[in-house]
Design a protein around this motif. Structure first.
Motif, PDB file in Angstrom:
ATOM      1  N   TRP A 187      35.657  39.150  31.713  1.00  0.00           N
ATOM      2  CA  TRP A 187      35.997  39.530  33.445  1.00  0.00           C
ATOM      3  C   TRP A 187      34.843  38.730  34.043  1.00  0.00           C
ATOM      4  O   TRP A 187      35.090  38.307  35.119  1.00  0.00           O
ATOM      5  CB  TRP A 187      36.024  40.974  33.438  1.00  0.00           C
ATOM      6  CG  TRP A 187      35.990  41.420  34.819  1.00  0.00           C
ATOM      7  CD1 TRP A 187      34.740  42.345  35.184  1.00  0.00           C
ATOM      8  CD2 TRP A 187      36.529  40.867  35.964  1.00  0.00           C
ATOM      9  NE1 TRP A 187      34.827  42.382  36.617  1.00  0.00           N
ATOM     10  CE2 TRP A 187      35.997  41.519  37.160  1.00  0.00           C
ATOM     11  CE3 TRP A 187      37.535  40.305  36.405  1.00  0.00           C
ATOM     12  CZ2 TRP A 187      36.313  41.433  38.317  1.00  0.00           C
ATOM     13  CZ3 TRP A 187      37.959  40.185  37.607  1.00  0.00           C
ATOM     14  CH2 TRP A 187      37.205  40.622  38.602  1.00  0.00           C
TER      15      TRP A 187
ATOM     16  N   THR B 248      41.924  37.405  38.854  1.00  0.00           N
ATOM     17  CA  THR B 248      41.880  38.595  39.186  1.00  0.00           C
ATOM     18  C   THR B 248      41.560  39.663  38.149  1.00  0.00           C
ATOM     19  O   THR B 248      41.763  39.329  36.795  1.00  0.00           O
ATOM     20  CB  THR B 248      43.065  39.236  40.064  1.00  0.00           C
ATOM     21  OG1 THR B 248      44.163  39.164  39.068  1.00  0.00           O
ATOM     22  CG2 THR B 248      43.183  38.600  41.214  1.00  0.00           C
TER      23      THR B 248
ATOM     24  N   LYS C 133      43.305  42.349  37.263  1.00  0.00           N
ATOM     25  CA  LYS C 133      44.743  42.574  36.862  1.00  0.00           C
ATOM     26  C   LYS C 133      45.050  41.290  35.806  1.00  0.00           C
ATOM     27  O   LYS C 133      45.503  41.471  34.666  1.00  0.00           O
ATOM     28  CB  LYS C 133      45.461  42.544  37.859  1.00  0.00           C
ATOM     29  CG  LYS C 133      47.038  42.828  37.406  1.00  0.00           C
ATOM     30  CD  LYS C 133      47.989  42.993  38.505  1.00  0.00           C
ATOM     31  CE  LYS C 133      49.490  43.220  38.093  1.00  0.00           C
ATOM     32  NZ  LYS C 133      50.371  43.434  39.606  1.00  0.00           N
ATOM     33  N   ASP C 134      44.867  39.651  36.240  1.00  0.00           N
ATOM     34  CA  ASP C 134      45.163  38.965  35.372  1.00  0.00           C
ATOM     35  C   ASP C 134      44.502  38.920  34.105  1.00  0.00           C
ATOM     36  O   ASP C 134      44.992  38.584  32.798  1.00  0.00           O
ATOM     37  CB  ASP C 134      44.997  37.777  36.261  1.00  0.00           C
ATOM     38  CG  ASP C 134      45.893  37.436  37.270  1.00  0.00           C
ATOM     39  OD1 ASP C 134      47.027  37.986  37.378  1.00  0.00           O
ATOM     40  OD2 ASP C 134      45.697  36.644  38.352  1.00  0.00           O
TER      41      ASP C 134
ATOM     42  N   ALA D 162      43.101  41.482  32.362  1.00  0.00           N
ATOM     43  CA  ALA D 162      43.513  42.238  31.625  1.00  0.00           C
ATOM     44  C   ALA D 162      44.871  42.065  31.140  1.00  0.00           C
ATOM     45  O   ALA D 162      45.110  42.497  29.873  1.00  0.00           O
ATOM     46  CB  ALA D 162      43.828  43.725  32.605  1.00  0.00           C
ATOM     47  N   ALA D 163      45.841  41.505  31.594  1.00  0.00           N
ATOM     48  CA  ALA D 163      47.002  41.414  31.296  1.00  0.00           C
ATOM     49  C   ALA D 163      47.021  40.127  30.017  1.00  0.00           C
ATOM     50  O   ALA D 163      47.482  40.167  29.054  1.00  0.00           O
ATOM     51  CB  ALA D 163      47.873  40.600  32.304  1.00  0.00           C
TER      52      ALA D 163
ATOM     53  N   THR E  75      45.518  47.577  30.305  1.00  0.00           N
ATOM     54  CA  THR E  75      45.557  47.669  31.775  1.00  0.00           C
ATOM     55  C   THR E  75      44.353  47.301  32.531  1.00  0.00           C
ATOM     56  O   THR E  75      43.511  47.449  32.187  1.00  0.00           O
ATOM     57  CB  THR E  75      46.179  49.138  31.918  1.00  0.00           C
ATOM     58  OG1 THR E  75      45.080  49.994  31.586  1.00  0.00           O
ATOM     59  CG2 THR E  75      47.376  49.591  31.035  1.00  0.00           C
ATOM     60  N   ARG E  76      44.788  47.079  33.941  1.00  0.00           N
ATOM     61  CA  ARG E  76      43.817  46.707  34.878  1.00  0.00           C
ATOM     62  C   ARG E  76      42.633  48.086  34.714  1.00  0.00           C
ATOM     63  O   ARG E  76      41.432  47.860  34.901  1.00  0.00           O
ATOM     64  CB  ARG E  76      44.224  46.648  36.259  1.00  0.00           C
ATOM     65  CG  ARG E  76      43.238  46.364  37.247  1.00  0.00           C
ATOM     66  CD  ARG E  76      43.917  46.513  38.787  1.00  0.00           C
ATOM     67  NE  ARG E  76      42.750  46.310  39.580  1.00  0.00           N
ATOM     68  CZ  ARG E  76      41.969  47.450  40.161  1.00  0.00           C
ATOM     69  NH1 ARG E  76      42.236  48.614  39.592  1.00  0.00           N
ATOM     70  NH2 ARG E  76      41.303  47.340  40.999  1.00  0.00           N
ATOM     71  N   GLU E  77      43.488  49.253  34.611  1.00  0.00           N
ATOM     72  CA  GLU E  77      42.490  50.334  34.829  1.00  0.00           C
ATOM     73  C   GLU E  77      41.633  50.622  33.616  1.00  0.00           C
ATOM     74  O   GLU E  77      40.243  50.824  33.584  1.00  0.00           O
ATOM     75  CB  GLU E  77      43.399  51.559  34.946  1.00  0.00           C
ATOM     76  CG  GLU E  77      42.507  52.876  35.148  1.00  0.00           C
ATOM     77  CD  GLU E  77      41.721  52.989  36.294  1.00  0.00           C
ATOM     78  OE1 GLU E  77      40.934  53.949  36.096  1.00  0.00           O
ATOM     79  OE2 GLU E  77      41.813  52.361  37.380  1.00  0.00           O
TER      80      GLU E  77
ATOM     81  N   ARG F  77      38.798  48.249  34.056  1.00  0.00           N
ATOM     82  CA  ARG F  77      37.954  48.645  35.073  1.00  0.00           C
ATOM     83  C   ARG F  77      37.098  49.678  34.644  1.00  0.00           C
ATOM     84  O   ARG F  77      35.912  49.785  34.930  1.00  0.00           O
ATOM     85  CB  ARG F  77      38.896  49.316  36.383  1.00  0.00           C
ATOM     86  CG  ARG F  77      37.836  49.552  37.499  1.00  0.00           C
ATOM     87  CD  ARG F  77      38.574  50.416  38.539  1.00  0.00           C
ATOM     88  NE  ARG F  77      39.217  51.623  38.212  1.00  0.00           N
ATOM     89  CZ  ARG F  77      38.569  52.414  38.044  1.00  0.00           C
ATOM     90  NH1 ARG F  77      37.200  52.790  38.492  1.00  0.00           N
ATOM     91  NH2 ARG F  77      38.942  53.810  37.687  1.00  0.00           N
TER      92      ARG F  77
ATOM     93  N   GLU G 106      38.369  40.572  43.182  1.00  0.00           N
ATOM     94  CA  GLU G 106      39.693  40.316  43.223  1.00  0.00           C
ATOM     95  C   GLU G 106      40.209  39.506  44.646  1.00  0.00           C
ATOM     96  O   GLU G 106      41.054  38.446  44.692  1.00  0.00           O
ATOM     97  CB  GLU G 106      40.583  41.449  43.097  1.00  0.00           C
ATOM     98  CG  GLU G 106      40.552  42.034  41.680  1.00  0.00           C
ATOM     99  CD  GLU G 106      41.363  43.262  41.317  1.00  0.00           C
ATOM    100  OE1 GLU G 106      42.384  43.366  42.091  1.00  0.00           O
ATOM    101  OE2 GLU G 106      41.204  43.709  40.405  1.00  0.00           O
TER     102      GLU G 106
END
Length: 104
Positions: free
Chosen positions: A18, A26, A28-29, A31-32, A37-39, A42, A66
């Motif tokens: 990251w 991002t 989110k991307d 994490a995917a 998950t994004r959370e 994070r 992001e």
């Protein structure tokens, strides 16, 4: 998956990935791509930062990252589109010159 355990090495690598891609992708991307998950990502980033939180009432640093990643991606897309338009204009200009000579 609820309660899924990840190795410490995986968590450390995820945070490092990251950070390496911050400003380009991002959260989110990333994490995917990792299948989390994004959370989750994070929380791992926050834990790696010593539990520091974003200032109250303001957007967090990751939200800024992001947004920066989104804007950079949009900028790259627009630059690519501009180059394509310039090429199309040049082709049309040359075609117009060619046909103008043919009409004389």
């Amino acid at each position: 998956m609820a309660g899924r355990k990840y190795t410490l090495e995986f968590r450390v690598d995820a945070v490092a990935l990251w950070r390496a891609l911050a400003g380009q992708r991002t959260m989110k991307d990333v994490a995917a791509d990792l299948g989390i998950t994004r959370e989750t990502l994070r929380l791992w980033v926050r834990a790696a930062d010593g539990g520091r939180q974003a200032p109250a009432g303001g957007a967090g640093a990751e939200d800024h990252q992001e947004e920066l990643a989104r804007l950079r991606a949009e900028n790259a897309r627009l630059l690519k589109a501009e180059k394509e338009w310039q090429l199309e204009r040049e082709i049309l200009r040359r075609a117009a010159q060619y046909f103008a000579k043919e009409m004389k």
